[in-house]
Design a protein around this motif. Structure first.
Motif, PDB file in Angstrom:
ATOM      1  N   GLY A  81      13.564  20.408   6.042  1.00  9.08           N
ATOM      2  CA  GLY A  81      13.050  21.670   5.516  1.00  9.08           C
ATOM      3  C   GLY A  81      12.727  21.592   4.036  1.00  9.08           C
ATOM      4  N   ASP A  82      12.777  22.752   3.373  1.00  9.41           N
ATOM      5  CA  ASP A  82      12.454  22.823   1.954  1.00  9.41           C
ATOM      6  C   ASP A  82      13.467  22.032   1.129  1.00  9.41           C
ATOM      7  OD1 ASP A  82      10.324  24.488   2.538  1.00  9.41           O
ATOM      8  OD2 ASP A  82      11.478  26.321   2.181  1.00  9.41           O
ATOM      9  N   ALA A  83      12.978  21.380   0.088  1.00 15.77           N
ATOM     10  CA  ALA A  83      13.835  20.580  -0.793  1.00 15.77           C
ATOM     11  C   ALA A  83      14.771  21.482  -1.594  1.00 15.77           C
ATOM     12  CB  ALA A  83      12.968  19.760  -1.742  1.00 15.77           C
ATOM     13  N   LEU A  84      16.025  21.052  -1.705  1.00 14.96           N
ATOM     14  CA  LEU A  84      17.007  21.769  -2.509  1.00 14.96           C
ATOM     15  C   LEU A  84      18.253  20.903  -2.665  1.00 14.96           C
ATOM     16  CD1 LEU A  84      17.948  24.435  -3.934  1.00 14.96           C
ATOM     17  CD2 LEU A  84      18.927  25.099  -1.719  1.00 14.96           C
ATOM     18  N   ILE A  85      18.817  20.919  -3.850  1.00 14.96           N
ATOM     19  CA  ILE A  85      20.138  20.354  -4.101  1.00 14.96           C
ATOM     20  C   ILE A  85      20.983  21.488  -4.665  1.00 14.96           C
ATOM     21  CG2 ILE A  85      21.497  18.749  -5.493  1.00 14.96           C
ATOM     22  CD1 ILE A  85      19.043  16.898  -5.526  1.00 14.96           C
ATOM     23  N   LEU A  86      22.200  21.609  -4.136  1.00 16.92           N
ATOM     24  CA  LEU A  86      23.136  22.631  -4.580  1.00 16.92           C
ATOM     25  C   LEU A  86      24.432  21.947  -4.990  1.00 16.92           C
ATOM     26  CD1 LEU A  86      24.235  25.573  -4.816  1.00 16.92           C
ATOM     27  CD2 LEU A  86      24.781  25.416  -2.357  1.00 16.92           C
ATOM     28  N   ARG A  87      24.867  22.209  -6.215  1.00 21.81           N
ATOM     29  CA  ARG A  87      26.160  21.699  -6.687  1.00 21.81           C
ATOM     30  C   ARG A  87      27.078  22.877  -6.965  1.00 21.81           C
ATOM     31  NH1 ARG A  87      22.326  18.531  -9.158  1.00 21.81           N
ATOM     32  NH2 ARG A  87      22.482  16.287  -8.726  1.00 21.81           N
ATOM     33  N   LEU A  88      28.331  22.721  -6.505  1.00 14.62           N
ATOM     34  CA  LEU A  88      29.367  23.715  -6.769  1.00 14.62           C
ATOM     35  C   LEU A  88      30.422  23.040  -7.629  1.00 14.62           C
ATOM     36  CD1 LEU A  88      29.788  25.139  -3.157  1.00 14.62           C
ATOM     37  CD2 LEU A  88      28.193  25.896  -4.949  1.00 14.62           C
ATOM     38  N   TYR A  89      30.641  23.563  -8.816  1.00  9.62           N
ATOM     39  CA  TYR A  89      31.634  23.022  -9.744  1.00  9.62           C
ATOM     40  C   TYR A  89      32.842  23.944  -9.719  1.00  9.62           C
ATOM     41  CZ  TYR A  89      27.514  20.615 -11.591  1.00  9.62           C
ATOM     42  OH  TYR A  89      26.390  19.859 -11.724  1.00  9.62           O
ATOM     43  N   GLY A  90      34.022  23.357  -9.703  1.00 14.27           N
ATOM     44  CA  GLY A  90      35.188  24.214  -9.685  1.00 14.27           C
ATOM     45  C   GLY A  90      36.491  23.464  -9.817  1.00 14.27           C
ATOM     46  N   THR A  91      37.537  24.142  -9.389  1.00 10.52           N
ATOM     47  CA  THR A  91      38.871  23.556  -9.381  1.00 10.52           C
ATOM     48  C   THR A  91      39.404  23.637  -7.958  1.00 10.52           C
ATOM     49  OG1 THR A  91      39.872  25.681  -9.975  1.00 10.52           O
ATOM     50  CG2 THR A  91      39.356  24.156 -11.781  1.00 10.52           C
ATOM     51  N   ALA A  92      40.344  22.758  -7.662  1.00 10.94           N
ATOM     52  CA  ALA A  92      40.859  22.703  -6.297  1.00 10.94           C
ATOM     53  C   ALA A  92      42.364  22.544  -6.292  1.00 10.94           C
ATOM     54  CB  ALA A  92      40.221  21.537  -5.552  1.00 10.94           C
ATOM     55  N   ARG A  93      42.943  22.967  -5.191  1.00 11.93           N
ATOM     56  CA  ARG A  93      44.333  22.641  -4.908  1.00 11.93           C
ATOM     57  C   ARG A  93      44.367  22.067  -3.502  1.00 11.93           C
ATOM     58  NH1 ARG A  93      48.057  25.985  -2.022  1.00 11.93           N
ATOM     59  NH2 ARG A  93      46.994  27.759  -1.120  1.00 11.93           N
ATOM     60  N   GLN A 127      24.986  25.443  -9.246  1.00  8.98           N
ATOM     61  CA  GLN A 127      23.737  24.924  -9.817  1.00  8.98           C
ATOM     62  C   GLN A 127      22.804  24.494  -8.697  1.00  8.98           C
ATOM     63  OE1 GLN A 127      23.729  20.941 -11.331  1.00  8.98           O
ATOM     64  NE2 GLN A 127      22.427  21.506 -13.055  1.00  8.98           N
ATOM     65  N   THR A 128      21.558  24.913  -8.798  1.00  6.48           N
ATOM     66  CA  THR A 128      20.534  24.435  -7.872  1.00  6.48           C
ATOM     67  C   THR A 128      19.522  23.605  -8.641  1.00  6.48           C
ATOM     68  OG1 THR A 128      19.182  26.429  -8.154  1.00  6.48           O
ATOM     69  CG2 THR A 128      20.766  26.411  -6.323  1.00  6.48           C
ATOM     70  N   SER A 129      18.943  22.639  -7.960  1.00  9.21           N
ATOM     71  CA  SER A 129      17.840  21.867  -8.515  1.00  9.21           C
ATOM     72  C   SER A 129      16.868  21.561  -7.386  1.00  9.21           C
ATOM     73  CB  SER A 129      18.339  20.604  -9.223  1.00  9.21           C
ATOM     74  OG  SER A 129      19.092  19.796  -8.366  1.00  9.21           O
ATOM     75  N   CYS A 130      15.704  21.047  -7.747  1.00  7.70           N
ATOM     76  CA  CYS A 130      14.589  20.979  -6.799  1.00  7.70           C
ATOM     77  C   CYS A 130      14.855  20.100  -5.582  1.00  7.70           C
ATOM     78  CB  CYS A 130      13.322  20.525  -7.509  1.00  7.70           C
ATOM     79  SG  CYS A 130      13.365  18.799  -8.043  1.00  7.70           S
ATOM     80  N   GLY A 131      15.436  18.940  -5.727  1.00  6.77           N
ATOM     81  CA  GLY A 131      15.721  18.080  -4.592  1.00  6.77           C
ATOM     82  C   GLY A 131      14.537  17.327  -4.027  1.00  6.77           C
TER      83      GLY A 131
END
Length: 182
Positions: A81-93, A127-131
């Protein structure tokens, strides 16, 4: 490139369509780890929170890194499908089978043999970018369901515990993953 602080309905739907995602983690010292994840192991809790069920494998870097420094990044790529990159930045336990809330948290996921941790992720930035540099590919099979889970189905609890002690108790940099409690 767009940067926000939470998911929206479009991004949630995008995540739910992806058959795989990538997880990156690092302690203050040592190697950076980047791992592909798949199967039905990710749950969006709300627009700033998700969790994923981590299946047993040959290493356990993410758990050791989060125990040292709880920052984490998840990345999703559109291979169809349509190009997309999605990054999720965070903290984890990390929630382990020996933790009090393991059983309650595990109920959100399918019963998959070899389940060893649940990562509870607080999303701090999206964050999204074109991909457009990502190739188009078609999913032909889910190796986790065809190979990984059946392997763990064939082992009893003692065999799994022995494997975890041998392969998953420490990272390659020697950090304790918290999986084994003596």
């Amino acid at each position: 490139m767009a940067l926000g602080s939470k998911l929206n309905p479009t991004l949630r739907a995008f995540i739910e369509r992806q058959p795989m995602f990538f997880v990156a983690s690092a302690a203050a010292e040592g190697r950076v780890n980047l791992s592909p994840k798949g199967a039905d192991t990710l749950r969006i809790v709300d627009d700033t929170h998700l969790s994923w069920l981590n299946l047993s494998g040959s290493g356990n870097e993410t758990a050791g890194h989060v125990a040292q420094l709880n920052r984490i990044t998840l990345m999703f790529c559109a291979f169809e499908g349509d190009a997309l990159i999605l990054r999720l930045y965070g903290t984890a336990r990390v929630i382990h089978p020996h933790d009090a809330d393991w059983t309650a948290r595990l109920a959100a996921f399918p019963d998959l043999s070899g389940s060893r941790q649940i990562f509870d992720v607080a999303i701090e930035a999206v964050q999204t970018s074109c991909g457009t540099g990502v190739p188009r590919m078609t999913l032909t099979a889910d190796r986790a369901m065809e190979e990984l889970v059946p392997y763990w189905d064939g082992l009893d609890d003692d065999q799994i515990a022995a494997y975890w002690r041998r392969k998953n108790a420490e990272t390659i940099d020697g950090f304790d993953t918290g999986l084994i409690r003596d």
